[in-house]
Motif scaffolding. Structure first.
Motif, PDB file in Angstrom:
ATOM      1  N   LEU A  16      -3.182   5.652   6.644  1.00  0.00           N
ATOM      2  CA  LEU A  16      -2.817   5.452   4.298  1.00  0.00           C
ATOM      3  C   LEU A  16      -3.347   6.435   4.263  1.00  0.00           C
ATOM      4  O   LEU A  16      -3.988   7.110   3.748  1.00  0.00           O
ATOM      5  CB  LEU A  16      -2.397   4.244   4.903  1.00  0.00           C
ATOM      6  N   ALA A  17      -4.830   6.431   4.652  1.00  0.00           N
ATOM      7  CA  ALA A  17      -5.796   6.863   3.865  1.00  0.00           C
ATOM      8  C   ALA A  17      -5.767   8.214   4.020  1.00  0.00           C
ATOM      9  O   ALA A  17      -6.362   9.093   3.649  1.00  0.00           O
ATOM     10  CB  ALA A  17      -7.367   6.915   4.623  1.00  0.00           C
ATOM     11  N   GLU A  18      -4.970   9.464   5.308  1.00  0.00           N
ATOM     12  CA  GLU A  18      -5.243  10.244   5.847  1.00  0.00           C
ATOM     13  C   GLU A  18      -3.952  10.669   4.276  1.00  0.00           C
ATOM     14  O   GLU A  18      -3.716  11.936   4.039  1.00  0.00           O
ATOM     15  CB  GLU A  18      -4.504  10.747   7.217  1.00  0.00           C
ATOM     16  N   GLN A  19      -2.433   9.964   4.393  1.00  0.00           N
ATOM     17  CA  GLN A  19      -2.093  10.492   3.152  1.00  0.00           C
ATOM     18  C   GLN A  19      -2.379  10.763   1.881  1.00  0.00           C
ATOM     19  O   GLN A  19      -2.172  11.533   1.414  1.00  0.00           O
ATOM     20  CB  GLN A  19      -0.924   9.583   2.927  1.00  0.00           C
ATOM     21  N   VAL A  20      -3.644  10.261   1.241  1.00  0.00           N
ATOM     22  CA  VAL A  20      -4.138   9.850   0.117  1.00  0.00           C
ATOM     23  C   VAL A  20      -5.234  11.133   0.597  1.00  0.00           C
ATOM     24  O   VAL A  20      -5.675  11.585  -0.980  1.00  0.00           O
ATOM     25  CB  VAL A  20      -5.118   8.348  -0.375  1.00  0.00           C
ATOM     26  N   ARG A  21      -5.758  11.332   1.552  1.00  0.00           N
ATOM     27  CA  ARG A  21      -6.275  12.484   1.056  1.00  0.00           C
ATOM     28  C   ARG A  21      -5.483  13.865   1.390  1.00  0.00           C
ATOM     29  O   ARG A  21      -5.529  14.566   0.642  1.00  0.00           O
ATOM     30  CB  ARG A  21      -7.526  13.227   2.411  1.00  0.00           C
ATOM     31  N   LYS A  22      -4.512  13.572   1.923  1.00  0.00           N
ATOM     32  CA  LYS A  22      -3.473  14.949   1.302  1.00  0.00           C
ATOM     33  C   LYS A  22      -3.149  15.097   0.047  1.00  0.00           C
ATOM     34  O   LYS A  22      -2.828  16.313  -0.719  1.00  0.00           O
ATOM     35  CB  LYS A  22      -1.787  14.905   2.161  1.00  0.00           C
ATOM     36  N   LEU A  23      -3.247  14.082  -0.528  1.00  0.00           N
ATOM     37  CA  LEU A  23      -2.164  14.179  -1.941  1.00  0.00           C
ATOM     38  C   LEU A  23      -3.779  14.618  -2.763  1.00  0.00           C
ATOM     39  O   LEU A  23      -3.565  15.505  -3.605  1.00  0.00           O
ATOM     40  CB  LEU A  23      -1.938  12.584  -2.505  1.00  0.00           C
ATOM     41  N   HIS A  24      -4.943  14.162  -2.549  1.00  0.00           N
ATOM     42  CA  HIS A  24      -6.510  14.473  -2.957  1.00  0.00           C
ATOM     43  C   HIS A  24      -6.406  16.216  -2.906  1.00  0.00           C
ATOM     44  O   HIS A  24      -6.651  17.240  -3.859  1.00  0.00           O
ATOM     45  CB  HIS A  24      -7.420  13.972  -2.616  1.00  0.00           C
ATOM     46  N   PHE A  25      -5.796  16.540  -1.925  1.00  0.00           N
ATOM     47  CA  PHE A  25      -6.228  18.235  -1.195  1.00  0.00           C
ATOM     48  C   PHE A  25      -4.954  18.952  -2.406  1.00  0.00           C
ATOM     49  O   PHE A  25      -5.443  19.893  -2.623  1.00  0.00           O
ATOM     50  CB  PHE A  25      -6.162  18.355   0.301  1.00  0.00           C
ATOM     51  N   ARG A  26      -3.945  18.642  -2.092  1.00  0.00           N
ATOM     52  CA  ARG A  26      -2.767  19.274  -3.294  1.00  0.00           C
ATOM     53  C   ARG A  26      -3.256  18.731  -4.658  1.00  0.00           C
ATOM     54  O   ARG A  26      -2.750  20.139  -5.261  1.00  0.00           O
ATOM     55  CB  ARG A  26      -1.354  17.994  -3.086  1.00  0.00           C
TER      56      ARG A  26
ATOM     57  N   LEU B 171       0.909  -0.684  -0.182  1.00  0.00           N
ATOM     58  CA  LEU B 171       0.416  -0.044  -0.433  1.00  0.00           C
ATOM     59  C   LEU B 171       1.122   1.163   0.203  1.00  0.00           C
ATOM     60  O   LEU B 171       0.709   2.244  -0.509  1.00  0.00           O
ATOM     61  CB  LEU B 171      -1.334  -0.398   1.454  1.00  0.00           C
ATOM     62  N   ARG B 172       2.427   1.351   0.821  1.00  0.00           N
ATOM     63  CA  ARG B 172       3.097   2.884   0.778  1.00  0.00           C
ATOM     64  C   ARG B 172       3.273   2.521  -1.010  1.00  0.00           C
ATOM     65  O   ARG B 172       3.595   3.711  -0.988  1.00  0.00           O
ATOM     66  CB  ARG B 172       3.963   2.271   1.704  1.00  0.00           C
ATOM     67  N   ARG B 173       3.907   1.559  -1.729  1.00  0.00           N
ATOM     68  CA  ARG B 173       4.265   1.542  -2.763  1.00  0.00           C
ATOM     69  C   ARG B 173       2.917   2.207  -3.679  1.00  0.00           C
ATOM     70  O   ARG B 173       3.334   3.761  -4.432  1.00  0.00           O
ATOM     71  CB  ARG B 173       4.157  -0.179  -3.554  1.00  0.00           C
ATOM     72  N   CYS B 174       1.573   2.081  -3.500  1.00  0.00           N
ATOM     73  CA  CYS B 174       0.356   2.253  -4.076  1.00  0.00           C
ATOM     74  C   CYS B 174       0.488   4.273  -3.552  1.00  0.00           C
ATOM     75  O   CYS B 174       0.521   5.368  -4.440  1.00  0.00           O
ATOM     76  CB  CYS B 174       0.001   2.136  -3.695  1.00  0.00           C
ATOM     77  N   LEU B 175       0.920   4.203  -2.516  1.00  0.00           N
ATOM     78  CA  LEU B 175       1.285   5.944  -2.365  1.00  0.00           C
ATOM     79  C   LEU B 175       1.912   6.772  -2.962  1.00  0.00           C
ATOM     80  O   LEU B 175       2.269   7.856  -3.372  1.00  0.00           O
ATOM     81  CB  LEU B 175       1.190   6.614  -0.897  1.00  0.00           C
TER      82      LEU B 175
END
Length: 160
Positions: A144-154, A10-14
């Protein structure tokens, strides 16, 4: 049951989602892993190319159909930064891929988009199992979802 190996994939997916973002595309990334743990293929979002079907999960389904036997597909796991949309879930089901593990859910994404006043996607979000009943699915994972959220906000110009 999610393992340290699942989290590593999952980290690789991020990382792949971040690559997509840095290339000016929506932040999604996915990894296809064989039953023995071998990484078979990776993909990131390419919808910025003008083809809105260039989701990484759909790309991996196409790759699997062309390169794996039916039993290999069924034993494989797809890891992805975000829960499959209905198009990708259907592709996953049609080619007979196995388990899906995702970092963030489609419901979370819908909420984040709403928080940013971004229009929803043209296709209604559905849980994967509504599209492919009985498929083993795991997610979301809060950290991990929080990291995804930050990517979408960016991507959408939010504060993150």
């Amino acid at each position: 049951m999610t393992s340290d190996t699942d989290v590593r994939h999952l980290r690789r997916c991020l990382e792949l989602a971040t690559e997509a973002l840095e290339a000016g595309d929506e932040p999604f990334g996915s990894v296809l892993v064989a039953a023995d743990g071998t990484v078979l293929a990776e993909a990131r979002n390419h919808v910025g190319s003008g083809d809105p079907t260039r989701h990484p999960e759909f790309e991996l389904a196409r790759w699997a159909a062309a390169n794996l036997a039916a039993d290999e597909r069924a034993a494989a796991t797809v890891y992805t930064s975000g829960e499959h949309c209905p198009m990708c879930a259907a592709a996953h089901g049609w080619v007979g891929l196995g388990r899906i593990v995702y970092a963030s859910s489609s419901g979370q994404l819908a909420g984040w988009l709403s928080d940013m006043d971004v229009a929803p996607p043209p296709v209604r979000a559905l849980p994967i199992q509504e599209v492919v009943p009985g498929l083993p699915v795991e997610g979301p994972f809060p950290g991990l979802a929080e990291q995804v959220r930050k990517l979408h906000f960016r991507f959408h110009g939010g504060q993150g």
